[in-house]
Design an enzyme around this catalytic site. Structure first.
Site, PDB file in Angstrom:
ATOM      1  N   CYS A  68       0.875  -1.172   0.000  1.00  0.00           N
ATOM      2  CA  CYS A  68       0.000   0.000   0.000  1.00  0.00           C
ATOM      3  C   CYS A  68       0.914   1.224   0.000  1.00  0.00           C
ATOM      4  O   CYS A  68       1.813   1.322   0.837  1.00  0.00           O
ATOM      5  CB  CYS A  68      -0.913   0.014   1.224  1.00  0.00           C
ATOM      6  SG  CYS A  68      -1.813   1.574   1.369  1.00  0.00           S
ATOM      7  N   ILE A 111       1.611  -5.565 -10.041  1.00  0.00           N
ATOM      8  CA  ILE A 111       2.100  -4.593  -9.077  1.00  0.00           C
ATOM      9  C   ILE A 111       0.953  -4.035  -8.227  1.00  0.00           C
ATOM     10  O   ILE A 111      -0.208  -4.102  -8.648  1.00  0.00           O
ATOM     11  CB  ILE A 111       2.798  -3.390  -9.801  1.00  0.00           C
ATOM     12  CG1 ILE A 111       1.844  -2.773 -10.841  1.00  0.00           C
ATOM     13  CG2 ILE A 111       4.096  -3.825 -10.425  1.00  0.00           C
ATOM     14  CD1 ILE A 111       2.351  -1.511 -11.540  1.00  0.00           C
TER      15      ILE A 111
HETATM   16  C1  DHB Z   1      -5.102   1.446  -0.302  1.00  0.00           C
HETATM   17  C2  DHB Z   1      -4.404   0.267  -0.145  1.00  0.00           C
HETATM   18  C3  DHB Z   1      -3.610  -0.197  -1.186  1.00  0.00           C
HETATM   19  O1  DHB Z   1      -2.880  -1.357  -1.098  1.00  0.00           O
HETATM   20  C4  DHB Z   1      -3.524   0.524  -2.351  1.00  0.00           C
HETATM   21  O2  DHB Z   1      -2.752   0.064  -3.340  1.00  0.00           O
HETATM   22  C5  DHB Z   1      -4.219   1.701  -2.501  1.00  0.00           C
HETATM   23  C6  DHB Z   1      -5.012   2.165  -1.472  1.00  0.00           C
HETATM   24  C7  DHB Z   1      -5.916   2.011   0.796  1.00  0.00           C
HETATM   25  O3  DHB Z   1      -6.581   1.290   1.535  1.00  0.00           O
HETATM   26  O4  DHB Z   1      -5.915   3.233   0.963  1.00  0.00           O
END
Ligand code: DHB
Length: 305
Positions: A128, A189
């Site tokens: 994330c 990805i």
């Molecule tokens: C969020 C989590 C992710 O893994 C991502 O790629 C984009 C957003 C999130 O929860 O904000």
């Protein structure tokens, strides 16, 4: 009629499409809808230890060829989510549990909870792009990726998939580290870290300022990452990023992906996009004389030096 079936680390999929984590996977019911629409497997929302409400809005910005989102990993916590998994499991497709955490111990514990909830594999969100203390903040170095994968592998018996970040100078090093740590597959990805500013408001649009970019704009990056990773590791690669047609899925397969994940396309096209993509893969194979998916895997590497 050609066969779209594929086996990823023992998970038997009727076709190579999976629901990517984060879209229509908050409830058992929404996951059942996606399974019914034709997905070959489902990845759950990324789940943490405790409930989280996520970021304040706006949490999503629509761009011409992409979405930028920062939800803030909202989720009900692993304990409450077990009931959603139980419901999703009534679908006849493998369920893969996505988890995020702040340390290798926490992630390993969550993976164990996921296994106990009955998922067929676990996907580690090491990527994330904007959550403090989670995701890419702990998944951007090969050392951490290896440590986390090893800790999870020591704790669960189901296959472990590591979802990697492209926000790094070398995703290949992360993939190699995942393999070294014992991961059974890598997923490439996750989203790219980005920002949109409103000139009128003189401020970033997203409540969190930064977000993750997904959709068609990132597909060439995803394809490049899968292509590079395929040459560097021997575990399966699952491709994700900007796929909304069968032809685009085939791009990833030819780069070396054994399966693909679909997320942002659902925003525009709904869950029916899974059936559409599968029909288009089928049509492509018929037109060009492929009878099995494996005949297309990695073929874009042949004849290149
Ligand atoms: C969020 C989590 C992710 O893994 C991502 O790629 C984009 C957003 C999130 O929860 O904000």
């Amino acid at each position: 009629m050609t066969n779209l079936a594929v086996d990823i680390c023992g998970l038997r999929m009727k076709n190579p499409t999976m629901l990517a984590s984060g879209v229509l996977d908050e409830t058992g019911k929404s996951m059942l809808v996606v399974a019914k629409a034709g997905a070959g497997a489902i990845v759950t929302k990324s789940i943490g230890k405790e409930p989280r409400v996520g970021h304040s809005g706006p949490t999503i910005v629509e761009l011409p060829q992409a979405l930028l989102n920062a939800m803030g990993l909202p989720n009900p916590g692993i304990e409450a989510y077990a009931a959603e998994i139980a419901e999703a499991k009534t679908a006849e497709v493998p369920i893969i549990g996505s988890v995020f955490g702040g340390s290798e111990q926490e992630i390993a514990e969550l993976a164990k909870n996921m296994q106990e909830a009955g998922v067929e594999a676990v996907e580690l969100n090491l990527s994330c792009p904007h959550a403090k203390g989670y995701g890419a903040e702990i998944g951007s170095t090969p050392e951490m990726v290896e440590t986390i994968c090893r800790a999870v592998k020591e704790t669960v018996t189901i296959p472990v998939f590591a979802k990697l970040t492209p926000n790094t100078s070398s995703i290949v090093s992360l993939a190699k580290a995942a393999e070294k740590g014992g991961a059974d597959a890598v997923v490439a990805i996750n989203t790219l870290k980005g920002m949109v500013i409103s000139p009128e408001a003189k401020m970033p649009v997203l409540g969190n300022r930064y977000g993750g970019l997904s959709g068609p704009a990132i597909r060439p990056i995803g394809v490049r990452c899968v292509y590079e990773i395929y040459e560097a590791v021997s575990i399966p690669v699952i491709g994700v990023g900007g796929i909304s047609t069968g032809r685009e899925a085939v791009e990833y397969l030819m780069a070396g992906a054994k399966a693909v994940q679909i997320g942002t396309a659902i925003w525009k096209e709904g869950p029916e996009v899974f059936g559409k993509i599968c029909r288009e893969i089928q049509d492509f194979m018929d037109e060009f004389g492929y009878t099995k998916l494996s005949e297309m895997t990695g073929v874009a590497h042949h004849g290149r030096t």
